[in-house]
Design a protein around this motif. Sequence first.
Motif, mmCIF file in Angstrom:
data_model
loop_
_atom_site.group_PDB
_atom_site.id
_atom_site.type_symbol
_atom_site.label_atom_id
_atom_site.label_comp_id
_atom_site.label_asym_id
_atom_site.label_seq_id
_atom_site.Cartn_x
_atom_site.Cartn_y
_atom_site.Cartn_z
ATOM 1 N N VAL A 726 8.163 2.360 0.529
ATOM 2 C CA VAL A 726 6.893 2.741 -0.084
ATOM 3 C C VAL A 726 6.350 1.593 -0.936
ATOM 4 N N LYS A 727 7.224 0.924 -1.655
ATOM 5 C CA LYS A 727 6.792 -0.192 -2.490
ATOM 6 C C LYS A 727 6.149 -1.297 -1.645
ATOM 7 N N GLN A 728 6.692 -1.530 -0.450
ATOM 8 C CA GLN A 728 6.105 -2.543 0.431
ATOM 9 C C GLN A 728 4.685 -2.143 0.844
ATOM 10 N N LEU A 729 4.501 -0.858 1.089
ATOM 11 C CA LEU A 729 3.172 -0.387 1.496
ATOM 12 C C LEU A 729 2.175 -0.439 0.337
ATOM 13 N N CYS A 730 2.676 -0.322 -0.882
ATOM 14 C CA CYS A 730 1.767 -0.249 -2.028
ATOM 15 C C CYS A 730 0.945 -1.526 -2.186
ATOM 16 N N ALA A 731 1.522 -2.667 -1.824
ATOM 17 C CA ALA A 731 0.765 -3.919 -1.909
ATOM 18 C C ALA A 731 -0.463 -3.858 -1.006
ATOM 19 N N LEU A 732 -0.334 -3.155 0.123
ATOM 20 C CA LEU A 732 -1.470 -3.003 1.039
ATOM 21 C C LEU A 732 -2.478 -2.009 0.499
ATOM 22 N N LEU A 733 -1.978 -0.936 -0.121
ATOM 23 C CA LEU A 733 -2.882 0.079 -0.655
ATOM 24 C C LEU A 733 -3.765 -0.490 -1.760
ATOM 25 N N GLU A 734 -3.258 -1.467 -2.482
ATOM 26 C CA GLU A 734 -4.022 -2.079 -3.568
ATOM 27 C C GLU A 734 -5.019 -3.115 -3.067
ATOM 28 N N GLU A 753 10.742 7.181 -8.133
ATOM 29 C CA GLU A 753 10.447 5.750 -8.201
ATOM 30 C C GLU A 753 9.384 5.354 -7.182
ATOM 31 N N GLY A 754 9.517 5.898 -5.982
ATOM 32 C CA GLY A 754 8.522 5.620 -4.943
ATOM 33 C C GLY A 754 7.176 6.228 -5.276
ATOM 34 N N TYR A 755 7.229 7.459 -5.878
ATOM 35 C CA TYR A 755 5.975 8.107 -6.263
ATOM 36 C C TYR A 755 5.249 7.292 -7.322
ATOM 37 N N ALA A 756 6.008 6.684 -8.247
ATOM 38 C CA ALA A 756 5.404 5.877 -9.304
ATOM 39 C C ALA A 756 4.659 4.686 -8.702
ATOM 40 N N LEU A 758 3.528 4.470 -5.616
ATOM 41 C CA LEU A 758 2.407 4.975 -4.824
ATOM 42 C C LEU A 758 1.237 5.367 -5.721
ATOM 43 N N ALA A 759 1.530 6.058 -6.824
ATOM 44 C CA ALA A 759 0.478 6.493 -7.733
ATOM 45 C C ALA A 759 -0.244 5.296 -8.346
ATOM 46 N N SER A 760 0.515 4.270 -8.705
ATOM 47 C CA SER A 760 -0.077 3.064 -9.291
ATOM 48 C C SER A 760 -0.998 2.362 -8.297
ATOM 49 N N ALA A 761 -0.555 2.278 -7.038
ATOM 50 C CA ALA A 761 -1.362 1.609 -6.009
ATOM 51 C C ALA A 761 -2.652 2.368 -5.733
ATOM 52 N N LEU A 762 -2.539 3.689 -5.618
ATOM 53 C CA LEU A 762 -3.717 4.495 -5.320
ATOM 54 C C LEU A 762 -4.681 4.542 -6.509
ATOM 55 N N LYS A 763 -4.148 4.424 -7.699
ATOM 56 C CA LYS A 763 -5.004 4.416 -8.886
ATOM 57 C C LYS A 763 -5.913 3.195 -8.887
ATOM 58 N N SER A 764 -5.424 2.073 -8.360
ATOM 59 C CA SER A 764 -6.235 0.854 -8.306
ATOM 60 C C SER A 764 -7.262 0.897 -7.181
ATOM 61 N N ASN A 765 -7.105 1.845 -6.252
ATOM 62 C CA ASN A 765 -8.036 1.966 -5.123
ATOM 63 C C ASN A 765 -8.251 3.451 -4.843
ATOM 64 N N PRO A 766 -8.818 4.212 -5.806
ATOM 65 C CA PRO A 766 -8.825 5.682 -5.740
ATOM 66 C C PRO A 766 -9.691 6.264 -4.630
ATOM 67 N N SER A 767 -10.656 5.513 -4.152
ATOM 68 C CA SER A 767 -11.562 6.062 -3.130
ATOM 69 C C SER A 767 -11.038 5.851 -1.727
ATOM 70 N N ASP A 781 9.084 17.419 -10.241
ATOM 71 C CA ASP A 781 7.884 17.583 -11.071
ATOM 72 C C ASP A 781 7.394 16.250 -11.625
ATOM 73 N N SER A 782 8.335 15.359 -11.973
ATOM 74 C CA SER A 782 7.937 14.076 -12.566
ATOM 75 C C SER A 782 7.143 13.237 -11.568
ATOM 76 N N GLY A 783 7.539 13.301 -10.304
ATOM 77 C CA GLY A 783 6.819 12.544 -9.281
ATOM 78 C C GLY A 783 5.411 13.062 -9.078
ATOM 79 N N VAL A 784 5.274 14.408 -9.070
ATOM 80 C CA VAL A 784 3.946 15.007 -8.894
ATOM 81 C C VAL A 784 3.046 14.656 -10.070
ATOM 82 N N LYS A 785 3.610 14.652 -11.300
ATOM 83 C CA LYS A 785 2.807 14.311 -12.478
ATOM 84 C C LYS A 785 2.234 12.902 -12.376
ATOM 85 N N LEU A 786 2.952 12.006 -11.702
ATOM 86 C CA LEU A 786 2.462 10.629 -11.551
ATOM 87 C C LEU A 786 1.186 10.562 -10.726
ATOM 88 N N LEU A 787 0.985 11.574 -9.854
ATOM 89 C CA LEU A 787 -0.217 11.597 -9.000
ATOM 90 C C LEU A 787 -1.426 12.175 -9.717
#
Length: 860
Positions: A726-734, A753-756, A758-767, A781-787
Motif C-alpha cells: 500500500v505504501k508503494q501505491l501511495c506515492a502514485l496516489l499523491e 499502518e497501511g491505512y495511515a 493511504l489516508a495521508s496520500a488521499l488527503k493530498s489528492n482528495p478529489s 477502529d483506528s484505521g477507519v478513523k484515519l480515513l
Amino acid sequence: MVTFLKKELQRFKQILRPDYKETFDVKTEEGRDAREGVLKMALHFLCKMGHQDLADELNENELNVLCQNELKRNLKNKYQSVFEGIAKHGSSVLLQRIYTDLYLTEGGSGKISEEHEVRQIEYRTKRSVEEDKPIKCADIFKPSPGQNKPVRRVLTKGVAGIGKTISVHKYILDWAEGINNQEINFIFPLCFRELNLMRDKECSLMDLLHHFFPETKTLTIGIENKYNVLFVFDGLDECRLQLNFAGNESLTDVTGVTSLDVLLTNVIKGNLFPSALLWITSRPAAASQIPPECVDLVTEVQGFTDSQKEEYLRKRINDEGLASRIISHIKSSRSLHEMCHIPVFCWIAAMVLEIIYSSGQTESPKTLTEMYTHFLIFQTRQRNIKFDNVHDLKTKWNHALVLNLGKLAYEQLEKGNLIFYEEDLRDCGIDVKEAAVFSGMCTQIFREESGIFLGTVFCFVHLSIQEYLAALYALLMMEVERADTISTQSSTPTRITSQKNAVDKALGYEDGRFDLFLRFLLGLSVESNQSLLHGLITMKQIQTGNDETISYIKDKIREASSSERMINLFHCLNELNDHSLVEEIQSFLNAGTLAEAQLSSGQWSALVFVLLTSDQNLDVFDLKKYIRSDEALLRLKPVMEESHTILLSGCGVTGEGYAALAAALKSNPSSHLEELDLRGNDPGDSGVELLSDLLQDPQCKLRRLRNPLLLKELDLSERIPGDSGVKQLCALLEDPHCRWKKLNLSDCGVTGEGYAALASALKSNPSLLEELDLRGNDPGDSGVKLLTDLLQDPQCKLKKLRLQSCSITAEGCAALVSALASNPSHLVNLHLTNNKLGDSGVVQISTLLGNPDCKLQRLW
C-alpha cells in the motif's frame, strides 16, 4: 483630394496616439505615391512645429507598415501555389483549392519511436483517438480552455510526408491573405534546409532576416520588441547545425553578430526576442534536440483521417465517377489504404490510379511495390516526353540515371540521410541538372539573392521513394552487374543469396531502416512487377521461383523470440504472394478453436500480424479469447501495446507473465492503457514489484493519451503484500497526474499502518477516487478513523466505500458517521457488513440517514 488628405492625416493621428496598437492593414498599390507625398508633408510640418520625436515615430511606424505589406505580398506569392511532384518542375496547383485539413492533435509521446515510420502509420488507426485533443492549425498559439499559461513556443511532430510543411504554408498563406491570426504583425518562415547552407557564416538576427527577407531591410525591431512576430523553423530533422543549447553563449542583442548555431539556440531559448512566437516542425526522431523547457506545447500531425482521404481525392480528381472508383480501389487494399494517411502517398496513389483508369487498363496495383513501380514508369515517361520529345507507349529507360539514382538512394539510406548535396550526387555519377529534371523523383531547393548563389539541396519526395529506388538498385546490380551490394561476403552471389542477405540486414537494424527496402526488393522479384519494368530488366535476366526465399523467411519467423520484429516479414511474404501462415491462423479464428490450439512460434507471429492488420478493434485485449498462459502474454506483447483495456482475470498468469506485461507497458510510454484487470492470477511478490516499478517510472508521465498513473481502475485484490504494498501505491496516489477512479485493495492484509499511509496520500489528492474497496483487511477502529479527514474534505468525490469484514466496532462507526455527517452529499453506496457495529453503531447510522443532505442510496 481633400477627402484623401483628411483620411491620411487622421490615420497618422491614430498612429501617434499613446494607446495605439499596431494592427496593420494591407494597402492596395493605388495611391502609394500620394500617400508618400502626404507622409512627407506631415513629417515636414511636425519638424517645423518642434515635434521631431513624433516625426521619427510616425516615420518608423509607416515604414514598418510598408514592410509588412511587402512581406505579406511576397509570402502570398510564394505559398499560394504548391507543386505536386517537384518544385519548379511539377504541376502548380492553388493551395486553397486542394488543401484538406489534417488531423492535428495536442500532446505527443515523450518517447522517440524506433519503429519505421511507415509501420507507425500502418498501425496508427488500430488505436482509439477518443483521448486525442484535436486542434485547428490556425489555433496552435491559442491556449486551451482553462489554460492560463500563454503558448509561445510550439513543437509540431510528424513522420515524413505527413503534411507538416503544408500546414505551415497554409497558416502563413491565411495570414498573408488577411484570413487568420491578424494580431501577428510579421511572420518569418525559415527552412532548415536553407539555413544549413549558411552554417559556416556569422551574422546577427537582423542580418539573417534581411538576408532571407530583403523587403524588411527598413524594418526596425529594437530591444523593446513592440511587434508581434512569429518565427517558423521548418524541418528540424534536416538540421545540420549542432544546436548546443547547454554550451552556447547567451545573446540578447538582435544586432549582435555570432554563429548561426548560437543565434538559433538563443531565439529558441527566448534570450533573443523573448516576446516572439516560435513554431518548430520536425520528424519524431529529431524532436528531442529541443529541450523540454523550450517548448510550451507539443502537437502532432497524424495525416489524413479516412474521411479526409476521400475529401482530398475528390478535390484533386475532377471526375466524380473516377474519384469514386479510385477511392473504392484504395479501400480494397489495406496496405494502400493505410499508407494514404500520408498525404504524399495519397498524391502518388491518386496520380497513378488516375492514369491507369483513364488509359483503360484493367489491372490496378494492389501492393506497395506495384504502386511505386507504376509511379517510376509514369515519371520516366513524363521526362521522356518533356525533354526528349519521346511519346512511345513503351517506356524508354535511362539505365545509367536509374542506377545512379538508386546508388544515391542506397548509400544515403545506409547513412540515414534524407537530404543530400551536389557533392553527394556527383559521387554517384549524377549530373545535377539531369537529376533536377527527372520529374517527380527529386526536389531541388535553391536560393539566389543579391547575386550570391547559396547552393542546392536535394531529397526524394518521400523516404519510401528513396527505399524503393535503393531496392531497385540492389536488384539491378545483382541481375545486370552480378554484384551483391547488400553483402560482399558471397564469392558467387545469386539472387537468392542476395535476398537472404537482405532479410538478415533488415533484421539487424532495430530502427527498421531497411524494412521497407526489403519489402520492395522481394516485391520486385515477382513476375507482375518484372513485366512492368520490361526494358529495364529483361525476363531472361530474372530467374523464376521464390520458394527458397519464402522458406528462409519462415525459418526466421519460427526462430524469432519476439513476434514484434517479425511483422515486416509477413508483409514481405504478402509481396511474394505467400499467405500460408496467415491462412492457418485464420482457420483457427474462423473455427473458434484458438483458445485450445497449440501454436508454433511461426503461428504465434502470424496471429500478431493478423490482429494488428485486421479491421478488428483492439481497444480491449482479453486473453481468454486466445490462450490462457504466460507464453501468450509474451507472444502477444505488440497487441497489448495497442489496447486500452487489458483483461487477464482468471488466466493463470504468474510472475513470468507479469514480467512480460510490465515490459510491454514500460517499453511503450505512449501506451493507451486505461484499465488493467488482474484478478484471479498469482503473480507472486516479484510480479507485483515489476508492476510497481512500471507505475513509478517517471517516463510514464510523458504518455500521449494515458499512462498507468491515469488508470481509471486498479484492481490488485489479494495481490499486494500488506502495508508495504500500500505504501508503494501511495506515492502514485499523491501524484497530481494520477487519475484513478477505482481502487480495489480487498484482502490485501492492510492494517492500521497501511491505512495511515493511504489516508495521508488521499488527503493530498482528495478529489481522486470515486470507489474505494478495503474489504477483508483488518485496520480496526483506528484505521477507519484515519480515513475520516478524507471523508470530511469538501473536495472528496468518493461515492462508493466498501469496508466489509474490517473489524469495525461502534467506536469506529461513530467516527465514520461523524465524518460523513459533516460532508454528507457525496457518498452513494456504503458497505459495512460483517463488522461488529452493535445497536449503538446502527443508531449512529440512522442519524446519518435522517440528514436531508445525505445522498446514500444503498447501505449494507
